[in-house]
Design a protein around this motif. Structure first.
Motif, PDB file in Angstrom:
ATOM      1  N   TRP A 108       0.883  -1.174   0.000  1.00 40.50           N
ATOM      2  CA  TRP A 108       0.000   0.000   0.000  1.00 40.50           C
ATOM      3  C   TRP A 108       0.913   1.214   0.000  1.00 40.50           C
ATOM      4  CZ3 TRP A 108      -5.259  -1.270   1.989  1.00 40.50           C
ATOM      5  CH2 TRP A 108      -6.171  -0.227   1.803  1.00 40.50           C
ATOM      6  N   SER A 109       0.877   2.014  -1.047  1.00 39.26           N
ATOM      7  CA  SER A 109       1.776   3.159  -1.150  1.00 39.26           C
ATOM      8  C   SER A 109       1.005   4.405  -1.569  1.00 39.26           C
ATOM      9  CB  SER A 109       2.889   2.863  -2.161  1.00 39.26           C
ATOM     10  OG  SER A 109       2.342   2.672  -3.451  1.00 39.26           O
ATOM     11  N   ALA A 110       1.633   5.552  -1.365  1.00 40.31           N
ATOM     12  CA  ALA A 110       1.001   6.811  -1.771  1.00 40.31           C
ATOM     13  C   ALA A 110       2.066   7.860  -2.031  1.00 40.31           C
ATOM     14  CB  ALA A 110       0.040   7.316  -0.702  1.00 40.31           C
ATOM     15  N   THR A 111       1.688   8.813  -2.855  1.00 37.24           N
ATOM     16  CA  THR A 111       2.492  10.007  -3.080  1.00 37.24           C
ATOM     17  C   THR A 111       1.573  11.212  -2.882  1.00 37.24           C
ATOM     18  OG1 THR A 111       2.056   9.962  -5.462  1.00 37.24           O
ATOM     19  CG2 THR A 111       4.096   8.917  -4.712  1.00 37.24           C
ATOM     20  N   PHE A 112       2.155  12.314  -2.432  1.00 39.03           N
ATOM     21  CA  PHE A 112       1.377  13.531  -2.226  1.00 39.03           C
ATOM     22  C   PHE A 112       2.303  14.725  -2.052  1.00 39.03           C
ATOM     23  CE2 PHE A 112       2.143  11.710   1.940  1.00 39.03           C
ATOM     24  CZ  PHE A 112       2.527  12.802   2.717  1.00 39.03           C
ATOM     25  N   LEU A 113       1.734  15.878  -2.203  1.00 41.42           N
ATOM     26  CA  LEU A 113       2.407  17.135  -1.893  1.00 41.42           C
ATOM     27  C   LEU A 113       1.730  17.718  -0.666  1.00 41.42           C
ATOM     28  CD1 LEU A 113       2.622  18.660  -5.480  1.00 41.42           C
ATOM     29  CD2 LEU A 113       4.543  17.878  -4.084  1.00 41.42           C
ATOM     30  N   PRO A 114       2.508  18.174   0.316  1.00 38.43           N
ATOM     31  CA  PRO A 114       1.883  18.791   1.480  1.00 38.43           C
ATOM     32  C   PRO A 114       1.207  20.099   1.079  1.00 38.43           C
ATOM     33  CG  PRO A 114       4.279  18.953   1.613  1.00 38.43           C
ATOM     34  CD  PRO A 114       3.959  18.132   0.410  1.00 38.43           C
ATOM     35  N   GLY A 115       0.082  20.377   1.717  1.00 39.84           N
ATOM     36  CA  GLY A 115      -0.645  21.605   1.417  1.00 39.84           C
ATOM     37  C   GLY A 115       0.033  22.843   1.966  1.00 39.84           C
ATOM     38  N   ARG A 116       0.839  22.650   3.026  1.00 37.71           N
ATOM     39  CA  ARG A 116       1.560  23.768   3.647  1.00 37.71           C
ATOM     40  C   ARG A 116       3.037  23.401   3.750  1.00 37.71           C
ATOM     41  NH1 ARG A 116      -2.299  22.952   7.922  1.00 37.71           N
ATOM     42  NH2 ARG A 116      -4.264  23.756   7.170  1.00 37.71           N
ATOM     43  N   PRO A 117       3.921  24.334   3.487  1.00 36.50           N
ATOM     44  CA  PRO A 117       5.357  24.057   3.622  1.00 36.50           C
ATOM     45  C   PRO A 117       5.702  23.584   5.033  1.00 36.50           C
ATOM     46  CG  PRO A 117       4.993  26.178   2.556  1.00 36.50           C
ATOM     47  CD  PRO A 117       3.657  25.707   3.044  1.00 36.50           C
ATOM     48  N   GLY A 118       6.600  22.613   5.103  1.00 36.06           N
ATOM     49  CA  GLY A 118       7.076  22.131   6.393  1.00 36.06           C
ATOM     50  C   GLY A 118       6.204  21.082   7.059  1.00 36.06           C
ATOM     51  N   THR A 119       5.129  20.645   6.398  1.00 36.36           N
ATOM     52  CA  THR A 119       4.236  19.656   7.024  1.00 36.36           C
ATOM     53  C   THR A 119       4.371  18.260   6.422  1.00 36.36           C
ATOM     54  OG1 THR A 119       2.413  20.219   5.537  1.00 36.36           O
ATOM     55  CG2 THR A 119       2.521  21.420   7.641  1.00 36.36           C
ATOM     56  N   GLY A 120       5.183  18.110   5.393  1.00 34.57           N
ATOM     57  CA  GLY A 120       5.328  16.811   4.732  1.00 34.57           C
ATOM     58  C   GLY A 120       5.749  15.710   5.682  1.00 34.57           C
ATOM     59  N   TRP A 121       6.716  15.981   6.559  1.00 32.69           N
ATOM     60  CA  TRP A 121       7.203  14.974   7.504  1.00 32.69           C
ATOM     61  C   TRP A 121       6.095  14.497   8.429  1.00 32.69           C
ATOM     62  CZ3 TRP A 121       6.889  15.505  12.742  1.00 32.69           C
ATOM     63  CH2 TRP A 121       6.577  16.785  13.218  1.00 32.69           C
ATOM     64  N   LEU A 122       5.231  15.418   8.865  1.00 29.27           N
ATOM     65  CA  LEU A 122       4.156  15.060   9.779  1.00 29.27           C
ATOM     66  C   LEU A 122       3.144  14.135   9.096  1.00 29.27           C
ATOM     67  CD1 LEU A 122       2.658  15.324  12.455  1.00 29.27           C
ATOM     68  CD2 LEU A 122       1.595  17.402  11.543  1.00 29.27           C
ATOM     69  N   TYR A 123       2.748  14.473   7.867  1.00 29.94           N
ATOM     70  CA  TYR A 123       1.796  13.621   7.158  1.00 29.94           C
ATOM     71  C   TYR A 123       2.407  12.283   6.778  1.00 29.94           C
ATOM     72  CZ  TYR A 123      -1.793  17.075   7.380  1.00 29.94           C
ATOM     73  OH  TYR A 123      -2.732  17.932   7.861  1.00 29.94           O
ATOM     74  N   ARG A 124       3.710  12.254   6.469  1.00 35.53           N
ATOM     75  CA  ARG A 124       4.387  10.969   6.225  1.00 35.53           C
ATOM     76  C   ARG A 124       4.318  10.098   7.468  1.00 35.53           C
ATOM     77  NH1 ARG A 124       8.723  13.669   4.412  1.00 35.53           N
ATOM     78  NH2 ARG A 124       9.973  12.875   6.136  1.00 35.53           N
ATOM     79  N   LEU A 125       4.588  10.680   8.629  1.00 38.40           N
ATOM     80  CA  LEU A 125       4.574   9.950   9.891  1.00 38.40           C
ATOM     81  C   LEU A 125       3.185   9.386  10.179  1.00 38.40           C
ATOM     82  CD1 LEU A 125       6.277   9.334  12.519  1.00 38.40           C
ATOM     83  CD2 LEU A 125       5.179  11.368  13.459  1.00 38.40           C
ATOM     84  N   VAL A 126       2.169  10.211  10.105  1.00 42.13           N
ATOM     85  CA  VAL A 126       0.799   9.789  10.408  1.00 42.13           C
ATOM     86  C   VAL A 126       0.311   8.756   9.400  1.00 42.13           C
ATOM     87  CG1 VAL A 126      -1.608  10.585  10.502  1.00 42.13           C
ATOM     88  CG2 VAL A 126       0.198  11.918  11.614  1.00 42.13           C
ATOM     89  N   LEU A 127       0.502   9.037   8.113  1.00 41.89           N
ATOM     90  CA  LEU A 127      -0.003   8.127   7.080  1.00 41.89           C
ATOM     91  C   LEU A 127       0.753   6.808   7.052  1.00 41.89           C
ATOM     92  CD1 LEU A 127      -0.769  10.726   4.286  1.00 41.89           C
ATOM     93  CD2 LEU A 127      -2.427   9.400   5.610  1.00 41.89           C
ATOM     94  N   ASN A 128       2.053   6.820   7.360  1.00 40.34           N
ATOM     95  CA  ASN A 128       2.798   5.551   7.444  1.00 40.34           C
ATOM     96  C   ASN A 128       2.201   4.661   8.519  1.00 40.34           C
ATOM     97  OD1 ASN A 128       4.913   4.891   5.635  1.00 40.34           O
ATOM     98  ND2 ASN A 128       6.090   6.638   6.402  1.00 40.34           N
ATOM     99  N   ARG A 129       1.837   5.236   9.657  1.00 45.03           N
ATOM    100  CA  ARG A 129       1.230   4.452  10.737  1.00 45.03           C
ATOM    101  C   ARG A 129      -0.117   3.880  10.284  1.00 45.03           C
ATOM    102  NH1 ARG A 129      -0.169   7.843  15.346  1.00 45.03           N
ATOM    103  NH2 ARG A 129       1.995   8.434  15.178  1.00 45.03           N
ATOM    104  N   ILE A 130      -0.913   4.701   9.627  1.00 45.70           N
ATOM    105  CA  ILE A 130      -2.208   4.234   9.124  1.00 45.70           C
ATOM    106  C   ILE A 130      -2.010   3.129   8.091  1.00 45.70           C
ATOM    107  CG2 ILE A 130      -4.230   4.902   7.759  1.00 45.70           C
ATOM    108  CD1 ILE A 130      -4.034   7.658   9.195  1.00 45.70           C
ATOM    109  N   PHE A 131      -1.086   3.319   7.160  1.00 47.34           N
ATOM    110  CA  PHE A 131      -0.849   2.308   6.121  1.00 47.34           C
ATOM    111  C   PHE A 131      -0.378   0.989   6.720  1.00 47.34           C
ATOM    112  CE2 PHE A 131      -0.366   4.607   1.798  1.00 47.34           C
ATOM    113  CZ  PHE A 131      -1.517   5.326   2.041  1.00 47.34           C
ATOM    114  N   ARG A 132       0.467   1.041   7.754  1.00 48.10           N
ATOM    115  CA  ARG A 132       0.894  -0.208   8.415  1.00 48.10           C
ATOM    116  C   ARG A 132      -0.317  -0.931   8.990  1.00 48.10           C
ATOM    117  NH1 ARG A 132       5.247   3.036  10.183  1.00 48.10           N
ATOM    118  NH2 ARG A 132       4.326   3.218  12.251  1.00 48.10           N
ATOM    119  N   GLY A 133      -1.240  -0.179   9.587  1.00 46.76           N
ATOM    120  CA  GLY A 133      -2.462  -0.779  10.103  1.00 46.76           C
ATOM    121  C   GLY A 133      -3.347  -1.329   8.999  1.00 46.76           C
ATOM    122  N   MET A 134      -3.369  -0.649   7.861  1.00 41.86           N
ATOM    123  CA  MET A 134      -4.186  -1.099   6.730  1.00 41.86           C
ATOM    124  C   MET A 134      -3.677  -2.442   6.201  1.00 41.86           C
ATOM    125  SD  MET A 134      -6.502   1.334   6.288  1.00 41.86           S
ATOM    126  CE  MET A 134      -7.176   1.177   4.656  1.00 41.86           C
TER     127      MET A 134
END
Length: 146
Positions: A108-134
């Motif tokens: 299960w993989s994804a690509t995206f651009l963060p909507g706000r500068p400097g938030t990419g790491w946070l969404y990677r962290l959260v979504l990686n945890r969700i994807f592991r659960g998925m």
């Protein structure tokens, strides 16, 4: 802004058809994943809830997202795009099922651009945890079902 990439993998003893049966029916996702409730918003072009172009809504906690199926290759590949609910742009997720002996490897993989500068790491962290659960939930549910 830099394109963000995330991915999670799992292997199950269940065959690709059993995994696909769960994956391709988004109404089952809250049963085996960290996602909350599911509701269909718009059927796909073929009239089925999860056909190409089908839009579903998932509510998890205070987050309400809408996603559209943009690619279906049964029983190998399902892809969806985020339409709303998170401050991300060009979000596209791909779930790939490949044979692994008598079982199935789920990626299960994804690509995206963060909507706000400097938030990419946070969404990677959260979504990686969700994807592991998925992937863990899908692998276990398919094994139990088959």
């Amino acid at each position: 802004m830099k394109l963000q990439r995330i991915a999670a993998e799992a292997t199950t003893e269940a065959g690709p058809d059993a995994v696909w049966a769960l994956l391709s029916d988004r109404s089952t996702w809250p049963n085996w994943s960290p996602l909350g409730s599911h509701s269909g918003v718009q059927p796909g072009r073929d009239g089925t809830p999860d056909g190409l172009g089908g839009i579903a809504q998932f509510v998890t906690g205070r987050t309400c997202v809408q996603e559209e199926i943009v690619e279906r290759e049964p029983p190998r590949r399902l892809s969806y795009a985020l339409l709303s609910g998170m401050p991300l742009r060009d979000y596209r997720a791909v779930v790939e099922l490949t044979s692994a002996g008598a079982g199935t490897r789920i990626r299960w993989s994804a690509t995206f651009l963060p909507g706000r500068p400097g938030t990419g790491w946070l969404y990677r962290l959260v979504l990686n945890r969700i994807f592991r659960g998925m992937v863990a939930g899908l692998a276990a549910a398919a094994r139990t079902r088959s």
